[in-house]
Design a protein around this motif. Structure first.
Motif, PDB file in Angstrom:
ATOM      1  N   SER A  86      -6.205  22.143  -8.225  1.00 49.80           N
ATOM      2  CA  SER A  86      -6.256  21.325  -7.015  1.00 49.80           C
ATOM      3  C   SER A  86      -7.644  21.479  -6.410  1.00 49.80           C
ATOM      4  O   SER A  86      -8.110  22.603  -6.201  1.00 49.80           O
ATOM      5  CB  SER A  86      -5.186  21.758  -6.010  1.00 49.80           C
ATOM      6  OG  SER A  86      -3.892  21.584  -6.559  1.00 49.80           O
ATOM      7  N   ILE A  87      -8.293  20.355  -6.129  1.00 47.94           N
ATOM      8  CA  ILE A  87      -9.707  20.358  -5.719  1.00 47.94           C
ATOM      9  C   ILE A  87      -9.865  19.592  -4.409  1.00 47.94           C
ATOM     10  O   ILE A  87      -9.198  18.564  -4.194  1.00 47.94           O
ATOM     11  CB  ILE A  87     -10.582  19.728  -6.819  1.00 47.94           C
ATOM     12  CG1 ILE A  87     -10.466  20.526  -8.117  1.00 47.94           C
ATOM     13  CG2 ILE A  87     -12.037  19.631  -6.384  1.00 47.94           C
ATOM     14  CD1 ILE A  87     -11.138  19.877  -9.308  1.00 47.94           C
ATOM     15  N   TYR A  88     -10.739  20.099  -3.557  1.00 49.41           N
ATOM     16  CA  TYR A  88     -11.068  19.406  -2.304  1.00 49.41           C
ATOM     17  C   TYR A  88     -12.583  19.236  -2.197  1.00 49.41           C
ATOM     18  O   TYR A  88     -13.345  20.178  -2.442  1.00 49.41           O
ATOM     19  CB  TYR A  88     -10.551  20.181  -1.098  1.00 49.41           C
ATOM     20  CG  TYR A  88     -10.899  19.516   0.218  1.00 49.41           C
ATOM     21  CD1 TYR A  88     -10.210  18.388   0.653  1.00 49.41           C
ATOM     22  CD2 TYR A  88     -11.929  20.009   1.017  1.00 49.41           C
ATOM     23  CE1 TYR A  88     -10.530  17.765   1.841  1.00 49.41           C
ATOM     24  CE2 TYR A  88     -12.255  19.397   2.214  1.00 49.41           C
ATOM     25  CZ  TYR A  88     -11.553  18.268   2.623  1.00 49.41           C
ATOM     26  OH  TYR A  88     -11.885  17.637   3.803  1.00 49.41           O
ATOM     27  N   ILE A  89     -13.002  18.017  -1.844  1.00 46.61           N
ATOM     28  CA  ILE A  89     -14.421  17.710  -1.624  1.00 46.61           C
ATOM     29  C   ILE A  89     -14.536  17.085  -0.239  1.00 46.61           C
ATOM     30  O   ILE A  89     -13.907  16.050   0.027  1.00 46.61           O
ATOM     31  CB  ILE A  89     -14.963  16.747  -2.688  1.00 46.61           C
ATOM     32  CG1 ILE A  89     -14.743  17.316  -4.096  1.00 46.61           C
ATOM     33  CG2 ILE A  89     -16.444  16.458  -2.462  1.00 46.61           C
ATOM     34  CD1 ILE A  89     -15.078  16.347  -5.216  1.00 46.61           C
ATOM     35  N   PRO A  90     -15.301  17.671   0.659  1.00 43.34           N
ATOM     36  CA  PRO A  90     -15.363  17.152   2.038  1.00 43.34           C
ATOM     37  C   PRO A  90     -15.874  15.717   2.130  1.00 43.34           C
ATOM     38  O   PRO A  90     -15.302  14.896   2.858  1.00 43.34           O
ATOM     39  CB  PRO A  90     -16.312  18.118   2.755  1.00 43.34           C
ATOM     40  CG  PRO A  90     -16.325  19.348   1.906  1.00 43.34           C
ATOM     41  CD  PRO A  90     -16.093  18.901   0.500  1.00 43.34           C
ATOM     42  N   ARG A  91     -16.948  15.409   1.392  1.00 45.32           N
ATOM     43  CA  ARG A  91     -17.567  14.085   1.550  1.00 45.32           C
ATOM     44  C   ARG A  91     -18.375  13.722   0.309  1.00 45.32           C
ATOM     45  O   ARG A  91     -19.080  14.556  -0.246  1.00 45.32           O
ATOM     46  CB  ARG A  91     -18.476  14.071   2.775  1.00 45.32           C
ATOM     47  CG  ARG A  91     -19.141  12.731   3.072  1.00 45.32           C
ATOM     48  CD  ARG A  91     -19.834  12.782   4.423  1.00 45.32           C
ATOM     49  NE  ARG A  91     -20.457  11.506   4.768  1.00 45.32           N
ATOM     50  CZ  ARG A  91     -21.760  11.270   4.696  1.00 45.32           C
ATOM     51  NH1 ARG A  91     -22.593  12.221   4.309  1.00 45.32           N
ATOM     52  NH2 ARG A  91     -22.245  10.096   5.034  1.00 45.32           N
ATOM     53  N   ILE A  92     -18.217  12.486  -0.117  1.00 46.99           N
ATOM     54  CA  ILE A  92     -19.006  11.933  -1.216  1.00 46.99           C
ATOM     55  C   ILE A  92     -19.661  10.650  -0.738  1.00 46.99           C
ATOM     56  O   ILE A  92     -19.007   9.812  -0.107  1.00 46.99           O
ATOM     57  CB  ILE A  92     -18.132  11.634  -2.455  1.00 46.99           C
ATOM     58  CG1 ILE A  92     -17.494  12.915  -2.995  1.00 46.99           C
ATOM     59  CG2 ILE A  92     -18.962  10.969  -3.547  1.00 46.99           C
ATOM     60  CD1 ILE A  92     -16.516  12.662  -4.126  1.00 46.99           C
ATOM     61  N   THR A  93     -20.935  10.508  -1.006  1.00 48.60           N
ATOM     62  CA  THR A  93     -21.620   9.247  -0.726  1.00 48.60           C
ATOM     63  C   THR A  93     -22.049   8.630  -2.047  1.00 48.60           C
ATOM     64  O   THR A  93     -22.395   9.338  -2.991  1.00 48.60           O
ATOM     65  CB  THR A  93     -22.849   9.464   0.171  1.00 48.60           C
ATOM     66  OG1 THR A  93     -23.783  10.317  -0.497  1.00 48.60           O
ATOM     67  CG2 THR A  93     -22.451  10.102   1.497  1.00 48.60           C
ATOM     68  N   ALA A  94     -22.001   7.320  -2.107  1.00 47.28           N
ATOM     69  CA  ALA A  94     -22.331   6.616  -3.348  1.00 47.28           C
ATOM     70  C   ALA A  94     -23.216   5.426  -3.064  1.00 47.28           C
ATOM     71  O   ALA A  94     -23.121   4.786  -2.002  1.00 47.28           O
ATOM     72  CB  ALA A  94     -21.060   6.164  -4.060  1.00 47.28           C
ATOM     73  N   ARG A  95     -24.097   5.144  -4.016  1.00 43.06           N
ATOM     74  CA  ARG A  95     -24.974   3.972  -3.952  1.00 43.06           C
ATOM     75  C   ARG A  95     -24.966   3.310  -5.328  1.00 43.06           C
ATOM     76  O   ARG A  95     -24.879   3.984  -6.351  1.00 43.06           O
ATOM     77  CB  ARG A  95     -26.411   4.377  -3.571  1.00 43.06           C
ATOM     78  CG  ARG A  95     -26.525   5.079  -2.222  1.00 43.06           C
ATOM     79  CD  ARG A  95     -26.210   4.148  -1.068  1.00 43.06           C
ATOM     80  NE  ARG A  95     -26.368   4.792   0.232  1.00 43.06           N
ATOM     81  CZ  ARG A  95     -25.392   5.411   0.887  1.00 43.06           C
ATOM     82  NH1 ARG A  95     -24.191   5.486   0.335  1.00 43.06           N
ATOM     83  NH2 ARG A  95     -25.606   5.958   2.060  1.00 43.06           N
ATOM     84  N   ALA A  96     -25.082   1.976  -5.340  1.00 44.08           N
ATOM     85  CA  ALA A  96     -25.067   1.253  -6.615  1.00 44.08           C
ATOM     86  C   ALA A  96     -25.617  -0.148  -6.420  1.00 44.08           C
ATOM     87  O   ALA A  96     -25.782  -0.629  -5.285  1.00 44.08           O
ATOM     88  CB  ALA A  96     -23.647   1.191  -7.180  1.00 44.08           C
ATOM     89  N   HIS A  97     -25.903  -0.811  -7.526  1.00 39.56           N
ATOM     90  CA  HIS A  97     -26.231  -2.235  -7.534  1.00 39.56           C
ATOM     91  C   HIS A  97     -24.986  -2.988  -8.012  1.00 39.56           C
ATOM     92  O   HIS A  97     -24.266  -2.502  -8.881  1.00 39.56           O
ATOM     93  CB  HIS A  97     -27.413  -2.521  -8.463  1.00 39.56           C
ATOM     94  CG  HIS A  97     -28.646  -1.744  -8.142  1.00 39.56           C
ATOM     95  ND1 HIS A  97     -29.322  -1.879  -6.946  1.00 39.56           N
ATOM     96  CD2 HIS A  97     -29.326  -0.817  -8.857  1.00 39.56           C
ATOM     97  CE1 HIS A  97     -30.368  -1.078  -6.937  1.00 39.56           C
ATOM     98  NE2 HIS A  97     -30.388  -0.420  -8.090  1.00 39.56           N
ATOM     99  N   TYR A  98     -24.738  -4.148  -7.425  1.00 40.97           N
ATOM    100  CA  TYR A  98     -23.539  -4.865  -7.833  1.00 40.97           C
ATOM    101  C   TYR A  98     -23.856  -6.333  -8.135  1.00 40.97           C
ATOM    102  O   TYR A  98     -24.812  -6.914  -7.620  1.00 40.97           O
ATOM    103  CB  TYR A  98     -22.453  -4.773  -6.745  1.00 40.97           C
ATOM    104  CG  TYR A  98     -22.554  -5.833  -5.690  1.00 40.97           C
ATOM    105  CD1 TYR A  98     -21.816  -7.016  -5.789  1.00 40.97           C
ATOM    106  CD2 TYR A  98     -23.405  -5.685  -4.598  1.00 40.97           C
ATOM    107  CE1 TYR A  98     -21.932  -8.008  -4.836  1.00 40.97           C
ATOM    108  CE2 TYR A  98     -23.524  -6.661  -3.648  1.00 40.97           C
ATOM    109  CZ  TYR A  98     -22.786  -7.830  -3.769  1.00 40.97           C
ATOM    110  OH  TYR A  98     -22.916  -8.822  -2.826  1.00 40.97           O
ATOM    111  N   ARG A  99     -23.017  -6.876  -9.013  1.00 41.35           N
ATOM    112  CA  ARG A  99     -23.002  -8.318  -9.281  1.00 41.35           C
ATOM    113  C   ARG A  99     -21.560  -8.772  -9.202  1.00 41.35           C
ATOM    114  O   ARG A  99     -20.648  -8.078  -9.651  1.00 41.35           O
ATOM    115  CB  ARG A  99     -23.554  -8.626 -10.673  1.00 41.35           C
ATOM    116  CG  ARG A  99     -25.021  -8.331 -10.868  1.00 41.35           C
ATOM    117  CD  ARG A  99     -25.909  -9.307 -10.163  1.00 41.35           C
ATOM    118  NE  ARG A  99     -25.686 -10.685 -10.616  1.00 41.35           N
ATOM    119  CZ  ARG A  99     -26.324 -11.737 -10.107  1.00 41.35           C
ATOM    120  NH1 ARG A  99     -27.203 -11.580  -9.124  1.00 41.35           N
ATOM    121  NH2 ARG A  99     -26.090 -12.943 -10.577  1.00 41.35           N
ATOM    122  N   SER A 100     -21.323  -9.928  -8.586  1.00 44.24           N
ATOM    123  CA  SER A 100     -19.953 -10.413  -8.434  1.00 44.24           C
ATOM    124  C   SER A 100     -19.882 -11.905  -8.726  1.00 44.24           C
ATOM    125  O   SER A 100     -20.893 -12.622  -8.705  1.00 44.24           O
ATOM    126  CB  SER A 100     -19.445 -10.142  -7.012  1.00 44.24           C
ATOM    127  OG  SER A 100     -20.203 -10.861  -6.053  1.00 44.24           O
TER     128      SER A 100
END
Length: 303
Positions: A170-184
Motif C-alpha cells: 500500500s503506497i501513499y504519494i502526497p502530490r504529483i504534478t504532470a506536464r505534457a503536449h496533447y493533440r485531440s
C-alpha cells in the motif's frame, strides 16, 4: 544465549571489584551480539572466583570471535539500500514495510549500482484518452508526459505470503504534478475540439496498491528471485488539470475544454487509467527485474 554465574549467599563476594568489572565487560560484549548474560549470586559456590571468571572470559570471547567476524562480513555484504528481514520474524510485514521505505528513500536519491540515477521526472511516452464512439467521438493523445513527485512515496503497509512469495504494498504519494503536449480530435460538449496544446495536472492524495508474485531460481548455487506477476491500481483524492497554449490561440475552445476537464476530472482519470497503468507497469517491471537479478534472495529474506 543466556549465561548464569551464580554462587551461595554464604560467600561474601565473587572476588572483588575487578571480577565485577570483567563480568560487566563480558556482559556488554554479548549484549552487542543480541545475547544476555545474567549474574545470580544464589546457587553456585565459586571457591576460586577470579580464576573461574578469567577462564569464563577466555572461553566465551574465543567462541564469540568467529560469530563477530561472520556478523561483520554479513553486514558488509548486504547492499546499503537493502534492509533484510528474517522469515522467522513474527512481525515480518512490519519489517517488510520498513525495508520497502528504506529502499524507497535511496531510490529517491538514486541508486547508481542499479542504474537508477535521474529518478525524476518520471517519463511516459504516450497516454490515450477516448470519449464516445463514432466519427465525432473525442480522442486525445498526451505525449512526452513528465511527472514529478512520484518518488516522494511512502509505503504504508505490506501484506505477504512467504510460502507463495506473494506481496501487496500500500503506497501513499502526497502530490504529483504532470506536464505534457496533447493533440485531440472530435467533438466535446458540442464544440469541435480538434487541435493541440499543452496539458498540466495536479494530483493530490494519491493512493496505490501494488501486487506482485515471485519465484526462486537457482543460478550456480545462488538463489535469486524472479518476478512472475505484477499488478497495480491507484486512486486520486483531488485533481486539478487543464490545457493551455491551444494552437491557433482559440481562447473559446480553451475555456470550454478547461471547464469540462475540471468538472469531470475523476471520470477523465478513469478513462485514462488503463493507459497510465500500462506504462507505469512497464517501468516498475524493469526496476524489479533489475533488482532481483542483481541481489540474492537471502539478502531480502534471511533464515
Amino acid at each position: 544465549m543466556r549465561l548464569k554465574a551464580v554462587r551461595h549467599a554464604k560467600d561474601s563476594s565473587i572476588g572483588g571489584s575487578q571480577d565485577w568489572n570483567v563480568l560487566a565487560i563480558l556482559d556488554h560484549r554479548f549484549r552487542n551480539l543480541g545475547w544476555k548474560m545474567m549474574i545470580d549470586i544464589r546457587l553456585i559456590n565459586f571457591h576460586t572466583t577470579s580464576t573461574t571468571v578469567i577462564t569464563l572470559v577466555i572461553c566465551l570471547l574465543t567462541f564469540s570471535q568467529p560469530v563477530l567476524l561472520q556478523q561483520q562480513w554479513y553486514q558488509e555484504d548486504i547492499p546499503y539500500y537493502l534492509h533484510p528481514c528474517s522469515k522467522h520474524d513474527p512481525n515480518i510485514n512490519q519489517c517488510f514495510t520498513h525495508a520497502a521505505n528504506h529502499l524507497a528513500r535511496y531510490f529517491q536519491k538514486g541508486i547508481p549500482e542499479l542504474g537508477v540515477e535521474n529518478v525524476e521526472p518520471i517519463n511516459i511516452d504516450e497516454i490515450f484518452l477516448a470519449l464516445g464512439s463514432g466519427p465525432d467521438g473525442y480522442r486525445a493523445t498526451f505525449r512526452d508526459v513528465e511527472a514529478y513527485g512520484v518518488s516522494n512515496l511512502t509505503i504504508t503497509g505490506v501484506r505477504s505470503d512467504l510460502k507463495t512469495l506473494q506481496f501487496q504494498l500500500s503506497i501513499y504519494i502526497p502530490r504529483i504534478t504532470a506536464r505534457a503536449h496533447y493533440r485531440s480530435s472530435g467533438v466535446l460538449i458540442m464544440v469541435q475540439a480538434t487541435g493541440g496544446g499543452d496539458y498540466w495536472g495536479d494530483y493530490e492524495g494519491v493512493k496505490a496498491k501494488v501486487y506482485f508474485r515471485a519465484s526462486v531460481e537457482d543460478e550456480e548455487g545462488v538463489q535469486y528471485l524472479k518476478l512472475e506477476d505484477l499488478k497495480m491500481d491507484f486512486s486520486v483524492r483531488d485533481i486539478k488539470m487543464g490545457i493551455q497554449n491551444v494552437h491557433n490561440g482559440n481562447t473559446v475552445l480553451e475555456a470550454a475544454l478547461n471547464l469540462f476537464i475540471n468538472s469531470n476530472s475523476q471520470d477523465l482519470l478513469r478513462e485514462m487509467k488503463p493507459s497510465i497503468k500500462k506504462k507505469l507497469l512497464v517501468n516498475m517491471h524493469n526496476f524489479i527485474d533489475n533488482l532481483f537479478a542483481q541481489i540474492p534472495y537471502n539478502h531480502f529474506i534471511t533464515e
